[in-house]
Design an enzyme around this catalytic site. Structure first.
Site, PDB file in Angstrom:
ATOM      1  N   HIS A  14       0.686  -1.131   0.033  1.00  0.00           N
ATOM      2  CA  HIS A  14       0.003   0.021  -0.170  1.00  0.00           C
ATOM      3  C   HIS A  14       0.870   1.113  -0.011  1.00  0.00           C
ATOM      4  O   HIS A  14       2.011   1.230   0.131  1.00  0.00           O
ATOM      5  CB  HIS A  14      -0.887  -0.159   1.180  1.00  0.00           C
ATOM      6  CG  HIS A  14      -0.269   0.169   2.606  1.00  0.00           C
ATOM      7  ND1 HIS A  14      -0.009  -0.940   3.328  1.00  0.00           N
ATOM      8  CD2 HIS A  14       0.033   1.090   3.201  1.00  0.00           C
ATOM      9  CE1 HIS A  14       0.444  -0.531   4.460  1.00  0.00           C
ATOM     10  NE2 HIS A  14       0.680   0.700   4.853  1.00  0.00           N
ATOM     11  N   GLU A  48       7.546   1.579   5.235  1.00  0.00           N
ATOM     12  CA  GLU A  48       6.821   0.487   6.013  1.00  0.00           C
ATOM     13  C   GLU A  48       7.348  -0.763   5.298  1.00  0.00           C
ATOM     14  O   GLU A  48       7.111  -0.889   4.343  1.00  0.00           O
ATOM     15  CB  GLU A  48       5.479   0.797   5.977  1.00  0.00           C
ATOM     16  CG  GLU A  48       4.789  -0.259   6.991  1.00  0.00           C
ATOM     17  CD  GLU A  48       3.114   0.023   7.117  1.00  0.00           C
ATOM     18  OE1 GLU A  48       2.628   0.834   6.482  1.00  0.00           O
ATOM     19  OE2 GLU A  48       2.795  -0.521   7.793  1.00  0.00           O
ATOM     20  N   HIS A  95       3.844   7.486   3.387  1.00  0.00           N
ATOM     21  CA  HIS A  95       4.680   6.583   3.146  1.00  0.00           C
ATOM     22  C   HIS A  95       4.492   5.356   2.226  1.00  0.00           C
ATOM     23  O   HIS A  95       3.550   5.387   1.586  1.00  0.00           O
ATOM     24  CB  HIS A  95       4.959   5.680   4.677  1.00  0.00           C
ATOM     25  CG  HIS A  95       3.706   4.936   5.135  1.00  0.00           C
ATOM     26  ND1 HIS A  95       2.598   5.492   5.973  1.00  0.00           N
ATOM     27  CD2 HIS A  95       3.337   3.690   5.061  1.00  0.00           C
ATOM     28  CE1 HIS A  95       1.732   4.736   6.014  1.00  0.00           C
ATOM     29  NE2 HIS A  95       2.010   3.507   5.396  1.00  0.00           N
TER      30      HIS A  95
HETATM   31 CO    CO Z   1       1.142   1.841   6.125  1.00  0.00          CO
END
Ligand code: CO
Length: 149
Positions: free
Chosen positions: A8, A140, A91
């Protein structure tokens, strides 16, 4: 480190409901999850599912947009929004098979891992790596959910 699936893109927003309306009405998203509060990161979060290919078990695995609205002004995302009041890309998140292995590998390469592995919005372990060590992007790393894809 072996690059896994792009799971994502995290997008911070000052108004989650307005962002949901944007993805639905402007971008034509038809699959947006119900918002929930993730206390550990002090955010209200939901996912916009982009279309993906159907895998062998019948599930789709499209990359998601993770919409994040801070629940506290002094939280990490709250402080980020103070500098970026419109919101935007916060992110990017890649999957790995084993979070502990990935953490050790990043650290061995001198990358600053922010904190210990903890449960993220998908219910699996995550870490963040400092943007200054990652070409300017807060990164991440998330353990692939068991049984996914
Ligand atoms: Co995230």
């Amino acid at each position: 480190m072996k690059l896994g699936r792009l799971n994502h893109i995290g997008v911070a927003t000052p108004d989650l409901d307005a962002s949901i309306a944007f993805y639905r009405d402007v971008m034509g998203a038809s699959d947006i999850t119900e918002p929930f509060v993730l206390e550990s990161q002090q955010v209200r979060v939901c996912f916009v599912n982009t279309p993906g290919e159907v895998n062998a078990s019948g599930a789709t695995a499209g990359t998601q947009i993770e919409l994040l609205q801070p629940t506290a002004a002094d939280s990490a995302v709250g402080k980020w929004l103070e500098k970026n009041p419109l919101g935007g890309q916060h992110h990017i998140c890649y999957e790995v098979p084993d979070i502990h292995v990935a953490k050790a590998e990043f650290e061995a390469m001198g990358k600053r891992v922010l904190g210990e592995p903890r449960i993220g919005a998908h219910g699996t372990l995550i870490i963040f790596v400092h943007p200054k060590d990652m070409g300017g992007m807060l990164t991440e790393i998330m353990e692939t959910p068991k049984g996914a894809h």
